[in-house]
Scaffold this motif. Structure first.
Motif, PDB file in Angstrom:
ATOM      1  N   GLY A 291       0.770  -1.298  -0.108  1.00  0.00           N
ATOM      2  CA  GLY A 291      -0.020   0.062   0.131  1.00  0.00           C
ATOM      3  C   GLY A 291       0.824   1.211   0.027  1.00  0.00           C
ATOM      4  O   GLY A 291       0.663   2.203  -0.674  1.00  0.00           O
ATOM      5  N   ILE A 292       1.795   1.250   0.729  1.00  0.00           N
ATOM      6  CA  ILE A 292       2.749   2.323   0.807  1.00  0.00           C
ATOM      7  C   ILE A 292       3.277   2.375  -0.423  1.00  0.00           C
ATOM      8  O   ILE A 292       3.526   3.996  -1.038  1.00  0.00           O
ATOM      9  CB  ILE A 292       4.046   2.202   1.794  1.00  0.00           C
ATOM     10  CG1 ILE A 292       3.365   1.962   3.285  1.00  0.00           C
ATOM     11  CG2 ILE A 292       5.007   3.404   1.875  1.00  0.00           C
ATOM     12  CD1 ILE A 292       4.260   1.954   4.493  1.00  0.00           C
ATOM     13  N   ARG A 293       4.000   1.648  -0.942  1.00  0.00           N
ATOM     14  CA  ARG A 293       4.825   1.382  -2.332  1.00  0.00           C
ATOM     15  C   ARG A 293       3.811   1.849  -3.475  1.00  0.00           C
ATOM     16  O   ARG A 293       4.016   2.887  -4.110  1.00  0.00           O
ATOM     17  CB  ARG A 293       5.219  -0.024  -2.803  1.00  0.00           C
ATOM     18  CG  ARG A 293       6.100   0.038  -3.828  1.00  0.00           C
ATOM     19  CD  ARG A 293       6.550  -1.384  -4.214  1.00  0.00           C
ATOM     20  NE  ARG A 293       6.808  -2.212  -3.423  1.00  0.00           N
ATOM     21  CZ  ARG A 293       6.274  -3.294  -2.569  1.00  0.00           C
ATOM     22  NH1 ARG A 293       5.120  -3.663  -3.222  1.00  0.00           N
ATOM     23  NH2 ARG A 293       7.044  -4.157  -2.155  1.00  0.00           N
ATOM     24  N   ASP A 294       2.408   1.563  -3.595  1.00  0.00           N
ATOM     25  CA  ASP A 294       1.506   2.054  -4.531  1.00  0.00           C
ATOM     26  C   ASP A 294       1.436   3.462  -4.339  1.00  0.00           C
ATOM     27  O   ASP A 294       1.364   4.217  -5.282  1.00  0.00           O
ATOM     28  CB  ASP A 294       0.150   1.362  -4.354  1.00  0.00           C
ATOM     29  CG  ASP A 294       0.390  -0.150  -4.738  1.00  0.00           C
ATOM     30  OD1 ASP A 294       1.601  -0.518  -5.387  1.00  0.00           O
ATOM     31  OD2 ASP A 294      -0.544  -0.882  -4.440  1.00  0.00           O
ATOM     32  N   ALA A 299       2.292   8.800  -6.857  1.00  0.00           N
ATOM     33  CA  ALA A 299       2.784  10.499  -6.570  1.00  0.00           C
ATOM     34  C   ALA A 299       3.783  10.844  -7.740  1.00  0.00           C
ATOM     35  O   ALA A 299       3.808  11.884  -8.233  1.00  0.00           O
ATOM     36  CB  ALA A 299       3.256  10.646  -4.999  1.00  0.00           C
ATOM     37  N   GLY A 300       4.585  10.082  -7.888  1.00  0.00           N
ATOM     38  CA  GLY A 300       5.770  10.256  -9.062  1.00  0.00           C
ATOM     39  C   GLY A 300       6.591  11.276  -8.605  1.00  0.00           C
ATOM     40  O   GLY A 300       6.635  11.866  -7.528  1.00  0.00           O
ATOM     41  N   PRO A 301       7.490  11.369  -9.423  1.00  0.00           N
ATOM     42  CA  PRO A 301       8.448  12.678  -9.324  1.00  0.00           C
ATOM     43  C   PRO A 301       7.917  13.814  -9.049  1.00  0.00           C
ATOM     44  O   PRO A 301       6.866  14.307  -9.823  1.00  0.00           O
ATOM     45  CB  PRO A 301       9.483  12.592 -10.542  1.00  0.00           C
ATOM     46  CG  PRO A 301       9.118  11.217 -11.280  1.00  0.00           C
ATOM     47  CD  PRO A 301       7.648  11.101 -10.968  1.00  0.00           C
ATOM     48  N   GLN A 302       8.506  14.790  -8.202  1.00  0.00           N
ATOM     49  CA  GLN A 302       7.850  16.218  -8.202  1.00  0.00           C
ATOM     50  C   GLN A 302       9.098  16.959  -7.978  1.00  0.00           C
ATOM     51  O   GLN A 302      10.080  16.708  -7.213  1.00  0.00           O
ATOM     52  CB  GLN A 302       7.087  16.251  -6.761  1.00  0.00           C
ATOM     53  CG  GLN A 302       5.768  15.211  -6.899  1.00  0.00           C
ATOM     54  CD  GLN A 302       5.032  15.276  -5.543  1.00  0.00           C
ATOM     55  OE1 GLN A 302       4.138  16.218  -5.338  1.00  0.00           O
ATOM     56  NE2 GLN A 302       5.281  14.287  -4.845  1.00  0.00           N
ATOM     57  N   ARG A 303       8.849  18.447  -8.140  1.00  0.00           N
ATOM     58  CA  ARG A 303       9.962  19.266  -7.873  1.00  0.00           C
ATOM     59  C   ARG A 303      10.089  19.805  -6.419  1.00  0.00           C
ATOM     60  O   ARG A 303       8.989  19.858  -5.780  1.00  0.00           O
ATOM     61  CB  ARG A 303       9.718  20.595  -8.599  1.00  0.00           C
ATOM     62  CG  ARG A 303       9.978  20.430 -10.144  1.00  0.00           C
ATOM     63  CD  ARG A 303       9.707  21.760 -11.010  1.00  0.00           C
ATOM     64  NE  ARG A 303      10.353  22.845 -10.720  1.00  0.00           N
ATOM     65  CZ  ARG A 303      10.011  23.887 -11.017  1.00  0.00           C
ATOM     66  NH1 ARG A 303       8.999  24.416 -11.309  1.00  0.00           N
ATOM     67  NH2 ARG A 303      11.160  24.958 -10.828  1.00  0.00           N
ATOM     68  N   MET A 304      11.247  19.797  -5.933  1.00  0.00           N
ATOM     69  CA  MET A 304      11.436  19.984  -4.513  1.00  0.00           C
ATOM     70  C   MET A 304      11.571  21.654  -4.469  1.00  0.00           C
ATOM     71  O   MET A 304      11.657  22.338  -5.305  1.00  0.00           O
ATOM     72  CB  MET A 304      12.816  19.528  -4.209  1.00  0.00           C
ATOM     73  CG  MET A 304      12.651  18.002  -3.914  1.00  0.00           C
ATOM     74  SD  MET A 304      13.730  16.886  -2.911  1.00  0.00           S
ATOM     75  CE  MET A 304      13.184  17.323  -1.232  1.00  0.00           C
ATOM     76  N   LEU A 305      11.906  22.171  -3.145  1.00  0.00           N
ATOM     77  CA  LEU A 305      11.950  23.705  -3.085  1.00  0.00           C
ATOM     78  C   LEU A 305      13.072  24.196  -3.707  1.00  0.00           C
ATOM     79  O   LEU A 305      12.751  25.460  -3.996  1.00  0.00           O
ATOM     80  CB  LEU A 305      11.994  23.662  -1.519  1.00  0.00           C
ATOM     81  CG  LEU A 305      10.640  23.342  -0.578  1.00  0.00           C
ATOM     82  CD1 LEU A 305      11.072  23.396   0.920  1.00  0.00           C
ATOM     83  CD2 LEU A 305       9.550  24.371  -0.703  1.00  0.00           C
ATOM     84  N   SER A 306      13.755  23.526  -4.024  1.00  0.00           N
ATOM     85  CA  SER A 306      15.091  24.233  -4.469  1.00  0.00           C
ATOM     86  C   SER A 306      16.268  23.082  -4.931  1.00  0.00           C
ATOM     87  O   SER A 306      16.046  22.037  -4.564  1.00  0.00           O
ATOM     88  CB  SER A 306      16.011  25.264  -3.618  1.00  0.00           C
ATOM     89  OG  SER A 306      16.428  24.393  -2.687  1.00  0.00           O
ATOM     90  N   GLY A 307      16.987  23.558  -5.859  1.00  0.00           N
ATOM     91  CA  GLY A 307      18.202  22.596  -6.375  1.00  0.00           C
ATOM     92  C   GLY A 307      19.099  22.167  -5.055  1.00  0.00           C
ATOM     93  O   GLY A 307      19.266  20.829  -4.936  1.00  0.00           O
ATOM     94  N   PRO A 308      19.414  22.697  -4.342  1.00  0.00           N
ATOM     95  CA  PRO A 308      20.266  22.412  -2.993  1.00  0.00           C
ATOM     96  C   PRO A 308      19.370  21.466  -2.331  1.00  0.00           C
ATOM     97  O   PRO A 308      19.941  20.688  -1.798  1.00  0.00           O
ATOM     98  CB  PRO A 308      20.758  23.564  -2.385  1.00  0.00           C
ATOM     99  CG  PRO A 308      20.592  24.859  -3.208  1.00  0.00           C
ATOM    100  CD  PRO A 308      19.236  24.434  -4.342  1.00  0.00           C
ATOM    101  N   ILE A 309      18.205  21.843  -2.090  1.00  0.00           N
ATOM    102  CA  ILE A 309      17.284  20.870  -1.239  1.00  0.00           C
ATOM    103  C   ILE A 309      17.232  19.386  -1.906  1.00  0.00           C
ATOM    104  O   ILE A 309      17.411  18.452  -1.235  1.00  0.00           O
ATOM    105  CB  ILE A 309      15.844  21.343  -1.025  1.00  0.00           C
ATOM    106  CG1 ILE A 309      15.949  22.621  -0.166  1.00  0.00           C
ATOM    107  CG2 ILE A 309      14.762  20.249  -0.420  1.00  0.00           C
ATOM    108  CD1 ILE A 309      15.867  22.425   1.299  1.00  0.00           C
ATOM    109  N   ALA A 310      17.168  19.484  -2.960  1.00  0.00           N
ATOM    110  CA  ALA A 310      17.034  18.172  -3.856  1.00  0.00           C
ATOM    111  C   ALA A 310      18.525  17.495  -3.954  1.00  0.00           C
ATOM    112  O   ALA A 310      18.536  16.193  -3.631  1.00  0.00           O
ATOM    113  CB  ALA A 310      16.797  18.571  -5.331  1.00  0.00           C
ATOM    114  N   ALA A 311      19.491  18.339  -3.864  1.00  0.00           N
ATOM    115  CA  ALA A 311      20.753  17.703  -3.680  1.00  0.00           C
ATOM    116  C   ALA A 311      21.039  17.051  -2.339  1.00  0.00           C
ATOM    117  O   ALA A 311      21.511  15.906  -2.284  1.00  0.00           O
ATOM    118  CB  ALA A 311      21.976  18.770  -3.963  1.00  0.00           C
ATOM    119  N   ARG A 312      20.702  17.801  -1.459  1.00  0.00           N
ATOM    120  CA  ARG A 312      20.799  17.157   0.169  1.00  0.00           C
ATOM    121  C   ARG A 312      20.047  15.790   0.207  1.00  0.00           C
ATOM    122  O   ARG A 312      20.385  14.996   0.929  1.00  0.00           O
ATOM    123  CB  ARG A 312      20.366  18.220   1.042  1.00  0.00           C
ATOM    124  CG  ARG A 312      21.746  19.227   1.353  1.00  0.00           C
ATOM    125  CD  ARG A 312      21.462  19.939   2.884  1.00  0.00           C
ATOM    126  NE  ARG A 312      20.221  20.795   2.972  1.00  0.00           N
ATOM    127  CZ  ARG A 312      20.391  21.957   2.317  1.00  0.00           C
ATOM    128  NH1 ARG A 312      21.461  22.387   1.739  1.00  0.00           N
ATOM    129  NH2 ARG A 312      19.315  22.834   2.332  1.00  0.00           N
TER     130      ARG A 312
END
Lengths: 490, 490
Positions: A291-294, A299-312
């Motif tokens: 259930g969690i996995r599904d 939800a799929g990929p989503q943009r994070m708040l910023s590039g550095p946040i995504a890098a972290r």
């Protein structure tokens, strides 16, 4: 990871406030406080409602700015704006009620002095805006609203990821201030300015929402000042969730969907995101993970708040590799994060897996017996939340775990997911270190106001010297304790 | 100065608790806390009364020991024992009342979760005994009594100047514990042990009464731990007293006698001793100084708590010399201090004259206008007290000074002297730094209990999971706020 990502924030907009300007801003805040501290409670409540109205009026300007700067979906930001407006109004109610002042009178006589006590605002304070809530934990978020409610003036350190949102919010707040000194809420920007702010002699306290590293560094600055000030940082939590075997077997599918959505909601960029999910190594556990996995995959990929946040976030996931199996292994692309779900046996839950990874990721921890879970949660640092999903028959088996949960966390859930934080009289958004630097406080809800207050007792003072709240017949009644007896309204 | 003074304390008695033993003591405290934290409120109140009775029963043993070790007069120590016993009983009342728990319920419904909040004890804590109150701020003084009232276990760091008093007090406390784990109140000794205690991972907070240097050093240790803990230190205050020209001219003689006695009482070894007395450069001022001088001279030389304390007093007086005129210039002899009174014009009140000198000494500061006094008090650090002596006609002239006093001090007196601290519901014994390290707290009175508590919210929890205080029908009723409405007893 972040090369080639067009910056969302125009670098020219992120003014680094100069040290001189920080100093001027703090002095202006202190000047504004000289009058603001004496504003009657009813006027402060009216001010909070005026600011709420001004924010509401400006939402059609502010929400699109926040969307552009943070990539958070508009419906989520609309909800956050509702929350911000309601929170300001809620603090108006708290101020009008007056119970937060702890007004107390001990009559004297026969050589015993009369004491009259209440809480007063500490002075100008600093508020560090959070990155993940551009409205509700930012320029006029819970920290600022509670400080203004307390009668403090506020210098906000804007978050670098949403300067235009911050500027538009400040403009709205200033409209709400009407004829009051605009120094009641001021703003500075830049990393160095934040440090200057915490070190400034006129600043008497600070609130912060952000990372453990940043929060701890500023806490250390605040504590090592010649005159130390309290630094209320809300920082880091993995928000353990425990599902008993019975709950998993009876409600595995629905719990799985609920938890999966909580892990990926707001791209996992919530301080209350469940990061460790303790599941029984039993049939129900497998259903639950599915259930969690599904939900996460959906939800799929989503943009994070910023590039550095995504890098972290990517770094955090890298730290998990080796020893864990990935159930959902998200691919990261520039500032976009894909949901990630790892799994590990409880015997292999090494400390490096128990730190917060900010983003849409969680670790399933397979356990055989609840005693193991109790020990594991006991070994974690302080938490904002611990969530328990169980059935009535589990009561006896849960005793030790419940005690551990109340020792380790500021909020213990027996249903639902921790990601929503209700703003109320009974809210605790806090917990032992490293969840916060001040386990005795909350940064959300009515009691958040207490961080900005200090007690003063008047001894044998004439009526004219006392604040209205401590006079025999206050103009604006409030709960008081008189000679040990509490009256809800006197 | 202290050569040849026979030591009052047998050095063999001052065990330096070894690091291993400190560790064992903290572990035992944590084990004791596992059960103690769950003791119902009524039983904790009964325990405090049992300990009060046990102290009362042992007073004929304890008071003579304290007299021998501190040289404080027996009547003063008898009064201090009364205060210690009454304080323990007072905290029993506070616990039974239950208002300190801030029990709060927000009902849920329609997708909104139910929240139930109250304060819980933080865990084992450390208490550093003060030197100047061998009973009321020592093994079972206000810090320990309030922590036990909160449901914390306590490891006391004994003061080196009264080890036998401490041992006898601990024995009495243990008798009061009856069948409870003796680890509920434990004790360690020695400078190094104190530092170990503050650094120990199981210790969750600490209280301290003592010098600025010692308090700040331990505060820094506590704040720089991997897991910081709050360190509540009550340290340093010069307790400014201001007399208006009218008050001096109408009541100069009686005010002088009152102030003089406050300066020399308990050999000036009180944190609330008036250290700076602002007097008008007018006829009444001279009368007032004569009254102070007479009262101080009448007290004559008295033995201080220890040779080192007397030596530091002498150093403090040396620091004043140059630029001040001594009205009463006490001669010091070994551990005996003679009252000392200096005088200076307000224009010459340099910062080095505004630090606490612990002992029977004060500085008269001659002023021409109240504005000067307001500025001078504004420039002082935080204070435990500011005392104002005035006449009704002074009201308008005092406005700015009253505001400054409430900003700088935890207690503002409009009559009497600050040396007595009434233990009540409305007490504040605290103030901004350097009076304390935690301006938001008090170390005396009902609210002292708040230092040892942290909030926890239960979300959607079944009745069995909740503490009695948060159930729909608590067995022991208490003040609660339910859906925003405060009930004194529900």
């Amino acid at each position: 990871m972040t090369e080639g990502v067009p910056p969302r924030v125009d670098a020219d907009l992120v003014d680094e406030t100069s040290p001189d300007r920080v100093d001027e801003t703090c002095r202006a805040s202190a000047r504004a406080w000289n009058d603001f501290r004496l504003l009657p409670r009813r006027r402060r409540a009216a001010l909070l409602r005026d600011i709420a109205d001004a924010l509401q009026d400006a939402r059609h300007e502010i929400v699109p700015l926040a969307h552009a700067e943070t990539a958070l979906p508009v419906p989520r930001l609309d909800g956050e704006m509702d929350r911000t407006v309601q929170q300001a109004r809620f603090f108006a109610d708290v101020v009008e009620d007056g119970g937060y002042l702890e007004a107390t009178i001990d009559h004297g006589g026969q050589g015993t002095p009369e004491l009259r006590k209440m809480l007063l605002p500490v002075g100008p304070v600093a508020v560090f805006a959070g990155g993940n809530f551009p409205l509700a934990f930012s320029v006029f978020g819970g920290d600022t609203a509670s400080a203004v409610a307390a009668g403090c003036t506020v210098v906000v350190k804007a978050h670098p990821d949403h300067p235009r949102t911050a500027a538009a919010t400040l403009a709205a707040v200033r409209r709400g201030l009407r004829d009051l000194d605009p120094g009641v809420v001021a703003m500075v920007s830049g990393f160095a300015a934040g440090a200057e702010l915490v070190r400034h002699p006129l600043i008497r306290g600070a609130g912060f929402t952000g990372s453990l590293g940043g929060g701890r560094a500023l806490f250390d600055l605040a504590s090592s000042r010649p005159t130390p000030i309290p630094f209320f940082a809300e920082m880091s939590s993995v928000n353990p969730v425990v599902v008993t075997e019975l709950a998993a077997s009876r409600r595995g599918a629905s719990l799985g969907a609920l938890l999966g959505q909580a892990i990926v909601g707001s791209v996992g960029q919530l301080c209350t995101k469940p990061g460790l999910v303790f599941l029984p190594r039993a049939a129900g556990g497998a259903v639950l993970v599915a259930g969690i996995r599904d939900a996460m995959t959906a939800a799929g990929p989503q943009r994070m708040l910023s590039g550095p946040i995504a890098a972290r976030f990517a770094e955090g996931l890298d730290g998990w590799r080796g020893g864990v199996r990935f159930e959902v292994d998200g691919v990261l692309d520039a500032d976009t994060a894909a949901p990630s779900l790892a799994a590990v046996s409880i015997a292999d839950l090494r400390p490096s897996l128990t730190h917060e990874v900010f983003g849409p990721a969680a670790i399933i921890v397979w356990y055989d017996a609840l005693d193991q879970v109790t020990d594991a949660i006991e070994a974690l640092g302080g938490q904002l939340t611990v969530s328990l999903h169980f059935e009535p028959e589990d009561r006896t088996a849960l005793t030790a775990l419940v005690h551990t949960a109340t020792r380790q966390a500021g909020r213990v859930l027996a249903a639902g997911v921790p990601t929503g934080v209700r703003v109320g009289w009974a809210t605790t958004h806090g917990g032992p270190y490293p969840a916060t630097t001040a386990a005795g406080t909350t940064s959300v809800g009515a009691a958040a106001i207490a961080r900005w207050l200090r007690p003063v007792t008047w001894q044998d003072a004439p009526e004219w010297m006392l604040p209205d709240e401590l006079r025999d017949e206050p103009e604006a009644p409030l709960p008081r304790r008189v000679d040990g007896h509490l009256s809800p309204r006197s």
